[in-house]
Design a protein around this motif. Structure first.
Motif, mmCIF file in Angstrom:
data_model
loop_
_atom_site.group_PDB
_atom_site.id
_atom_site.type_symbol
_atom_site.label_atom_id
_atom_site.label_comp_id
_atom_site.label_asym_id
_atom_site.label_seq_id
_atom_site.Cartn_x
_atom_site.Cartn_y
_atom_site.Cartn_z
ATOM 1 N N UNK A 77 0.826 -1.216 0.000
ATOM 2 C CA UNK A 77 0.000 0.000 0.000
ATOM 3 C C UNK A 77 0.860 1.266 0.000
ATOM 4 N N UNK A 78 1.867 1.306 0.902
ATOM 5 C CA UNK A 78 2.637 2.531 1.082
ATOM 6 C C UNK A 78 3.728 2.720 0.043
ATOM 7 N N UNK A 79 4.319 1.618 -0.440
ATOM 8 C CA UNK A 79 5.445 1.720 -1.367
ATOM 9 C C UNK A 79 5.052 1.558 -2.835
ATOM 10 N N UNK A 80 3.890 0.971 -3.085
ATOM 11 C CA UNK A 80 3.492 0.700 -4.468
ATOM 12 C C UNK A 80 2.218 1.448 -4.847
ATOM 13 N N UNK A 81 1.155 1.270 -4.077
ATOM 14 C CA UNK A 81 -0.150 1.796 -4.476
ATOM 15 C C UNK A 81 -0.257 3.312 -4.300
ATOM 16 N N UNK A 82 0.003 3.808 -3.113
ATOM 17 C CA UNK A 82 -0.229 5.225 -2.841
ATOM 18 C C UNK A 82 0.599 6.186 -3.691
ATOM 19 N N UNK A 83 1.866 5.887 -3.978
ATOM 20 C CA UNK A 83 2.611 6.831 -4.819
ATOM 21 C C UNK A 83 2.017 7.022 -6.219
#
Length: 262
Positions: A77-83
């Motif tokens: 979520x934090x390293x792939x999706x949100x950016x």
């Protein structure tokens, strides 16, 4: 590569394409039913089992598999999706999380005893995943931006007319052919090369220490064992990295389909 032992006998033959050639699982079976196909299915089922055990009955205070699952979820979520997806991240997390852990499981099989084969080193598997992601990107682009706008906004406006005769084919070729091709080949090539390298150093160690041991060959065999251990650790890092990069690009493509400004 071939090297003859000092005392004569058979020559050392470096591993080659035969590492990726598999007969059917059983005599008379279909040509497509091979070891890579079997372990591709096993990997998918394993990911489903882990996800079920982690998230089927979540507790307020995570323990065991739920703890592991939440660590993986937060990472993706934090390293792939949100950016790349921003406020749309949660909607696409099931796909991205499944994609990441499926590819990582397929890759890590290269260092699992008995299996010892990375599923993604067969080009068909990365191609299916990459094409699926890219078809989803195009579908989302047309749905959210409209057919005409989606295919025309990727071309810069205000250029001299002759420029478009060169620019349009290049842009469309890059966007619709080269991008999914490189998406698949990046994963395939790394797994293919890594498997060959591990097989080479493993065979060097086995050959010169056990199969054809000689005074001159033993140091080569020891070096082969050391390199096998070192390259296994490095390959495990690459296996994780390639799963991350493939999933990150998938998130980027989905984001570009959802929003024209991505």
């Amino acid at each position: 590569m071939a090297a003859a032992p000092a005392g004569g006998g058979e020559e050392f033959q470096a591993p080659g394409p035969e590492l990726f050639e598999f007969p059917p699982l059983f005599a008379g079976g279909p040509e497509w039913l091979t070891k890579p196909v079997l372990f591709a299915v096993v990997g998918a089922l394993l990911v489903c089992a882990v996800a079920w055990s982690a998230f089927a009955s979540p507790k307020l205070v995570p323990r065991g598999m739920q703890n592991l699952g939440e660590v993986g979820y937060l990472f993706v979520r934090d390293q792939v999706a949100r950016p790349f997806l921003g406020k749309d991240s949660d909607r696409w997390m099931p796909l991205l999380l499944s994609l990441f852990f499926l590819i990582w499981t397929w890759n890590i099989m290269a260092v699992v005893p008995v299996v010892q084969f990375p599923v993604a080193s067969h080009i068909a598997f990365p191609v299916v995943l990459a094409v699926s992601v890219y078809l989803l990107k195009i579908y989302l682009g047309i749905k959210n931006q409209g057919f005409k706008r989606y295919f025309t906004d990727m071309i810069p406006k205000g250029l001299p007319l002759p420029t478009y005769f060169l620019l349009v084919p290049i842009e469309y070729l890059s966007t619709f052919i080269l991008a999914p091709f490189t998406h698949a080949v990046r994963l395939f090539a790394n797994m293919f090369a890594g498997h060959v390298i591990l097989a080479f150093f493993s065979l060097v160690g086995f050959w010169f220490l056990f199969e054809q041991p000689t005074i001159k060959g033993v140091p080569l065999g020891i070096a082969g064992v050391i390199m096998t251990i070192a390259m296994t650790g490095f390959e495990m890092f690459i296996q994780f990295l390639q799963a991350f990069l493939f999933t990150m690009l998938a998130a980027m493509y989905i984001g570009s389909g959802l929003h024209a400004d991505h």
